[in-house]
Design an enzyme around this catalytic site. Sequence first.
Site, PDB file in Angstrom:
ATOM      1  N   HIS A   1      31.862  42.558  41.876  1.00 44.33           N
ATOM      2  CA  HIS A   1      33.167  42.432  41.243  1.00 44.33           C
ATOM      3  C   HIS A   1      33.347  43.504  40.170  1.00 44.33           C
ATOM      4  O   HIS A   1      34.428  44.087  40.030  1.00 44.33           O
ATOM      5  CB  HIS A   1      33.315  41.034  40.627  1.00 44.33           C
ATOM      6  CG  HIS A   1      34.719  40.684  40.266  1.00 44.33           C
ATOM      7  ND1 HIS A   1      35.163  40.620  38.965  1.00 44.33           N
ATOM      8  CD2 HIS A   1      35.789  40.363  41.039  1.00 44.33           C
ATOM      9  CE1 HIS A   1      36.436  40.279  38.953  1.00 44.33           C
ATOM     10  NE2 HIS A   1      36.847  40.111  40.193  1.00 44.33           N
ATOM     11  N   CYS A   2      32.293  43.789  39.423  1.00 48.47           N
ATOM     12  CA  CYS A   2      32.349  44.814  38.377  1.00 48.47           C
ATOM     13  C   CYS A   2      32.671  46.188  38.947  1.00 48.47           C
ATOM     14  O   CYS A   2      33.249  47.033  38.255  1.00 48.47           O
ATOM     15  CB  CYS A   2      31.012  44.910  37.643  1.00 48.47           C
ATOM     16  SG  CYS A   2      30.411  43.396  36.898  1.00 48.47           S
TER      17      CYS A   2
END
Length: 369
Positions: free
Chosen positions: A361-362
């Site tokens: 997600h980062c």
Amino acid sequence: MYRRTFLRASAAAIGGLLVAGCSDDPASNPETLPDNRVWRMPEEGERHSRTWMAFAANERIWGADLVPEVQQNLATIATAIARFEPVSMLVPAGQMEVARKLVGQTSVELVACELDDLWIRDTGPVFVHSGAERAGVDFNFNGWGDKQRHRSDAKVAQFVTNHVAAKRLRTDLVLEGGALEVDGNGTAVITESCVLNKNRNPGWTRSDVEAELRSLLGIRKVIWLPGIAGEDITDGHTDFYARFARPGVIVAGLETDPESFDYAVTRRHLDILRSATDIDGKRLTVEVLESPSSVRDEFASDDFAGGYINFYVCNKAVIGPEFGARDTDAAARATLQRLFPDREIVQINIDGIAAGGGGIHCATQQEPA
């Protein structure tokens, strides 16, 4: 669930990095302050036009030994997502040949852009809609409170917004995309340790932040989690603690290692979320993803981000990590499949990125359709 620490990411470690950032014609997306229009940040599970990524594994930050694995991980994430939707990846000129080789003959678009690091969830724009008009919010990335040199990364939000010919919304609020989790209906989950930290927003109160996010993103209720400051470079991003599966249903991470600094705070977060209500006054359904029971020895360290909560929802799929732990890998897959029954669950090895304290997600940012 350790995340990006200060060891390699400190400004001192990369003090010589002064590369110019991305540039584009600023006239193509005139800046504007939020006005009387109702802007809305869609929930991640709503349909995407594309996913944005950043192919930037800098030796000064990551170390020479880790760079090849990180680059391979980025290519693996990109090609996994590209099965389901277009992917555009920013790539510094010096890494373009490597990126092209690793992504191969796929639909991944490579876009030349100088970068400091790969975390486009934090550096890229947060896209919002108002009717048929779309905009990208530039939240003034400042290197997670000036912990890392960010001259190039500070320009990423504007560059991407220009590139897609969207309007750029201005704000005085300093915030990273990893600190935001929204349900698309007006409810958000945010960590105080990050957004109310004086290294980003000195003097801002909860009410100040809530008013600004209402104007920028259509957020009408914020569920505040305490988070924990000073243990990692992000000061406790929301996307390593809690994620909406859909409105009314939230997935929370639970750290099972009593020696971890996240052990107590994840339990406090569960208590808060289980008693919280959304904008409609409905109690949230809270699901739990426990941390992995083990990780592969080659990349194991105190900095390793061993959590399943940092998954990414794209068109028709959920892309999540696997850590070589049969029991918890399988449990995470089963939970995600139950929560996203109409999507394919794709688990991939991201050990290099996790060793640097981040996750899938980062390293991604959605552009909603």
